[in-house]
Design a protein around this motif. Structure first.
Motif, PDB file in Angstrom:
ATOM      1  N   TRP A  13      -1.423  -9.570  -3.996  1.00  0.00           N
ATOM      2  CA  TRP A  13      -0.463  -9.481  -2.886  1.00  0.00           C
ATOM      3  C   TRP A  13       0.707  -8.568  -3.239  1.00  0.00           C
ATOM      4  O   TRP A  13       1.137  -7.733  -2.432  1.00  0.00           O
ATOM      5  CB  TRP A  13       0.037 -10.883  -2.541  1.00  0.00           C
ATOM      6  CG  TRP A  13       1.051 -10.900  -1.437  1.00  0.00           C
ATOM      7  CD1 TRP A  13       0.820 -10.825  -0.102  1.00  0.00           C
ATOM      8  CD2 TRP A  13       2.478 -10.980  -1.602  1.00  0.00           C
ATOM      9  NE1 TRP A  13       1.992 -10.861   0.602  1.00  0.00           N
ATOM     10  CE2 TRP A  13       3.047 -10.955  -0.295  1.00  0.00           C
ATOM     11  CE3 TRP A  13       3.326 -11.091  -2.698  1.00  0.00           C
ATOM     12  CZ2 TRP A  13       4.415 -11.018  -0.087  1.00  0.00           C
ATOM     13  CZ3 TRP A  13       4.688 -11.150  -2.477  1.00  0.00           C
ATOM     14  CH2 TRP A  13       5.234 -11.119  -1.197  1.00  0.00           C
ATOM     15  N   ASP A  16      -0.481  -5.002  -3.201  1.00  0.00           N
ATOM     16  CA  ASP A  16      -0.619  -4.521  -1.818  1.00  0.00           C
ATOM     17  C   ASP A  16       0.744  -4.187  -1.217  1.00  0.00           C
ATOM     18  O   ASP A  16       0.889  -3.199  -0.458  1.00  0.00           O
ATOM     19  CB  ASP A  16      -1.324  -5.570  -0.961  1.00  0.00           C
ATOM     20  CG  ASP A  16      -2.789  -5.738  -1.339  1.00  0.00           C
ATOM     21  OD1 ASP A  16      -3.334  -4.853  -2.023  1.00  0.00           O
ATOM     22  OD2 ASP A  16      -3.378  -6.789  -0.969  1.00  0.00           O
ATOM     23  N   GLN A  17       1.783  -5.002  -1.541  1.00  0.00           N
ATOM     24  CA  GLN A  17       3.124  -4.725  -1.037  1.00  0.00           C
ATOM     25  C   GLN A  17       3.643  -3.401  -1.571  1.00  0.00           C
ATOM     26  O   GLN A  17       4.245  -2.598  -0.840  1.00  0.00           O
ATOM     27  CB  GLN A  17       4.064  -5.876  -1.439  1.00  0.00           C
ATOM     28  CG  GLN A  17       3.836  -7.168  -0.665  1.00  0.00           C
ATOM     29  CD  GLN A  17       4.160  -7.012   0.807  1.00  0.00           C
ATOM     30  OE1 GLN A  17       5.152  -6.391   1.193  1.00  0.00           O
ATOM     31  NE2 GLN A  17       3.295  -7.577   1.647  1.00  0.00           N
ATOM     32  N   ALA A  19       1.832  -0.902  -2.557  1.00  0.00           N
ATOM     33  CA  ALA A  19       1.061   0.166  -1.931  1.00  0.00           C
ATOM     34  C   ALA A  19       1.567   0.442  -0.513  1.00  0.00           C
ATOM     35  O   ALA A  19       1.669   1.608  -0.091  1.00  0.00           O
ATOM     36  CB  ALA A  19      -0.419  -0.207  -1.911  1.00  0.00           C
ATOM     37  N   GLN A  20       1.895  -0.615   0.238  1.00  0.00           N
ATOM     38  CA  GLN A  20       2.416  -0.427   1.591  1.00  0.00           C
ATOM     39  C   GLN A  20       3.776   0.264   1.564  1.00  0.00           C
ATOM     40  O   GLN A  20       4.069   1.145   2.399  1.00  0.00           O
ATOM     41  CB  GLN A  20       2.523  -1.774   2.308  1.00  0.00           C
ATOM     42  CG  GLN A  20       1.178  -2.404   2.645  1.00  0.00           C
ATOM     43  CD  GLN A  20       1.340  -3.773   3.288  1.00  0.00           C
ATOM     44  OE1 GLN A  20       2.452  -4.166   3.674  1.00  0.00           O
ATOM     45  NE2 GLN A  20       0.223  -4.486   3.428  1.00  0.00           N
ATOM     46  N   ASP A  21       4.627  -0.140   0.584  1.00  0.00           N
ATOM     47  CA  ASP A  21       5.931   0.531   0.460  1.00  0.00           C
ATOM     48  C   ASP A  21       5.746   2.011   0.145  1.00  0.00           C
ATOM     49  O   ASP A  21       6.478   2.882   0.665  1.00  0.00           O
ATOM     50  CB  ASP A  21       6.766  -0.135  -0.631  1.00  0.00           C
ATOM     51  CG  ASP A  21       7.244  -1.528  -0.233  1.00  0.00           C
ATOM     52  OD1 ASP A  21       7.151  -1.856   0.956  1.00  0.00           O
ATOM     53  OD2 ASP A  21       7.695  -2.286  -1.132  1.00  0.00           O
ATOM     54  N   VAL A  23       3.216   3.886   0.940  1.00  0.00           N
ATOM     55  CA  VAL A  23       2.763   4.557   2.165  1.00  0.00           C
ATOM     56  C   VAL A  23       3.948   4.798   3.097  1.00  0.00           C
ATOM     57  O   VAL A  23       4.074   5.850   3.748  1.00  0.00           O
ATOM     58  CB  VAL A  23       1.667   3.728   2.848  1.00  0.00           C
ATOM     59  CG1 VAL A  23       1.338   4.305   4.239  1.00  0.00           C
ATOM     60  CG2 VAL A  23       0.407   3.705   2.001  1.00  0.00           C
ATOM     61  N   GLY A  24       4.864   3.833   3.160  1.00  0.00           N
ATOM     62  CA  GLY A  24       6.049   3.982   4.007  1.00  0.00           C
ATOM     63  C   GLY A  24       6.937   5.138   3.557  1.00  0.00           C
ATOM     64  O   GLY A  24       7.449   5.912   4.389  1.00  0.00           O
ATOM     65  N   ASP A  27       5.259   8.429   4.453  1.00  0.00           N
ATOM     66  CA  ASP A  27       5.446   8.747   5.864  1.00  0.00           C
ATOM     67  C   ASP A  27       6.873   9.231   6.127  1.00  0.00           C
ATOM     68  O   ASP A  27       7.104  10.159   6.925  1.00  0.00           O
ATOM     69  CB  ASP A  27       5.140   7.520   6.726  1.00  0.00           C
ATOM     70  CG  ASP A  27       3.654   7.135   6.692  1.00  0.00           C
ATOM     71  OD1 ASP A  27       2.835   7.995   6.310  1.00  0.00           O
ATOM     72  OD2 ASP A  27       3.328   5.964   7.034  1.00  0.00           O
ATOM     73  N   HIS A 102       3.313   1.176  -8.858  1.00  0.00           N
ATOM     74  CA  HIS A 102       2.486   1.975  -7.964  1.00  0.00           C
ATOM     75  C   HIS A 102       3.189   3.323  -7.766  1.00  0.00           C
ATOM     76  O   HIS A 102       4.376   3.361  -7.426  1.00  0.00           O
ATOM     77  CB  HIS A 102       2.289   1.293  -6.611  1.00  0.00           C
ATOM     78  CG  HIS A 102       1.269   1.977  -5.756  1.00  0.00           C
ATOM     79  ND1 HIS A 102      -0.058   1.678  -5.808  1.00  0.00           N
ATOM     80  CD2 HIS A 102       1.397   2.976  -4.823  1.00  0.00           C
ATOM     81  CE1 HIS A 102      -0.725   2.417  -4.961  1.00  0.00           C
ATOM     82  NE2 HIS A 102       0.156   3.242  -4.346  1.00  0.00           N
TER      83      HIS A 102
END
Length: 431
Positions: A13, A16-17, A19-21, A23-24, A27, A102
């Protein structure tokens, strides 16, 4: 398994957090440029409780553009690093041991995000303690349940064992206690045992009834036969050889009639006859009368009869006539089967507040494997078949003892035989 599964899920978890950060931020870089990324990273400094998050933005030459650490010794694009691989001007929080990382490429720049494993380790510790406490609680609960089940099982087995022992001692009316609500294996076993005992009781009662019926039906013809023999013996002109044969026939008839009387008497005793007339009975005077009656017989046989009374009353609840017959049968059995020079002793004493009657001798005794058998009707030892008797004397002793609630034991006297009869306490009647 649950502990390791939860730890793995929590680690995934966090990854994944991150990785999402990442990606943010990628972007954000694509949409607003590097300045926006740096501005957002600067805002992280105010929300970094106990060094939970780290971030580092470097250019293509490795120069630090933004971050709350000076350098990170990376072993790869992402993964776990110990806290010693983090270089910063201020030391990390003392309980932080490592970070999950990450990294993401923002054009020519590289952004590395990290999340401390502190909370993961804290949660792992809480889970460990919780699982340990749960395991201990489950173990204690299991042990307590095992003790309870074991105690109930032991109690049921004790009840079954006690019932079977009582049945083996002749108490065919004994049953294993049942509650009616149990459906376990022991309850079903108890029901099966009770049905078996009931069937056995019916079979034994049937045999006893058949014996009593035979004795009752044959007693009258035997008495008529004896009357005919008496009339024949009284004939004045009867030749001597025939008279001798008639005398022998009379002895045989008397033995048969005595056997039938004994069978009927045993049947009456086992049916509880005369139990309603029980009263306080003193055994000491009975022993005195028996000593007077059988002392001369023992002396004539060359045997030595002694009577020891330490309980000078020997009070029991029962029937004096039956008690006298029981003791007489025991003494006659010793006198009949013991050779000359045998010492026969009658004693009356107290044992734990109960009356104990003992008849012992130093004669040939009874083998251990035969002691239960001699209490059966008509059973006689091989060496006793040439002596007078019908094999019912000890059967009557057993019936009278059981009628009085007494326990009967045959033991080795080293040498000889000891017969012990222990009576229940007598309740005195007060007027």
């Amino acid at each position: 398994m649950t502990y390791h599964f939860a730890d793995r899920e929590l680690r995934q978890w966090v990854a994944d957090q991150l990785a999402q950060d990442a990606v943010g931020f990628a972007d954000l870089y694509q949409g607003e440029g590097l300045d926006a990324v740096q501005a957002k990273l600067a805002g992280f400094a105010g929300f970094n409780f106990e060094d939970y998050r780290i971030y580092l933005l470097v250019d293509a030459e490795g120069q630090v553009l933004a971050g709350n650490v000076d350098a990170i010794d990376l072993s790869g694009d992402s993964g776990y690093i110990p806290v010693d691989a983090i270089h910063a001007q201020t030391p990390r929080y003392k309980d932080v041991t490592g970070y999950l990382l990450h990294s993401v490429q923002l054009g020519q720049h590289r952004l590395t995000l990290g999340s401390s494993t502190y909370y993961q380790e804290e949660l792992r510790e809480v889970l460990g303690r919780g699982f340990l406490a749960g395991f201990v609680l489950m173990l204690m609960t299991g042990l307590l349940a095992g003790v309870i089940v074991g105690h109930r099982t032991e109690r049921r087995l004790t009840q079954i064992s006690a019932a079977l022992k009582a049945v083996s001692d002749g108490q065919l009316d004994r049953r294993v206690p049942t509650t009616g609500g149990d459906t376990n294996d022991l309850a079903r076993m108890a029901d099966d045992i009770n049905r078996t005992i009931a069937q056995l009781e019916r079979m034994v009662d049937s045999q006893k009834q058949i014996s009593a019926d035979i004795a009752h039906d044959l007693r009258t013809p035997m008495q008529r036969l004896r009357q005919r023999l008496d009339a024949l013996q009284a004939a004045p002109d009867l030749p001597d050889p025939i008279r001798s044969t008639v005398d022998e026939a009379l002895e045989i008839a008397d033995d048969l009639i005595e056997t039938f009387h004994a069978l009927l008497r045993i049947a009456q005793i086992e049916a509880g006859a005369r139990a309603d007339r029980f009263a306080d009975a003193a055994l000491a005077p009975i022993l005195e009368r028996i000593e007077d009656a059988y002392g001369a017989v023992a002396e004539e046989n060359g045997q030595f009869l002694t009577v020891e009374v330490t309980d000078h009353e020997g009070l029991v609840q029962g029937d004096q006539q039956l008690l006298t017959q029981m003791i007489s049968n025991l003494l006659e059995n010793a006198l009949r089967h013991c050779p000359a020079q045998t010492r026969i002793n009658l004693s009356l004493s107290q044992l734990d507040g109960r009356v104990l009657l003992e008849v012992s001798d130093n004669g040939p005794g009874i083998p251990e494997g035969e002691r239960d058998k001699v209490l059966r009707r008509f059973y006689r030892l091989e060496k006793s078949r040439t002596t007078p008797g019908n094999g019912l004397g000890l059967s009557m002793v057993k019936a009278i003892a059981e009628l009085h609630g007494a326990t009967l034991h045959l033991e080795d006297n080293h040498p000889g035989l000891r017969v012990l009869i222990l009576f229940p306490p007598a309740s005195r009647k007060t007027s």
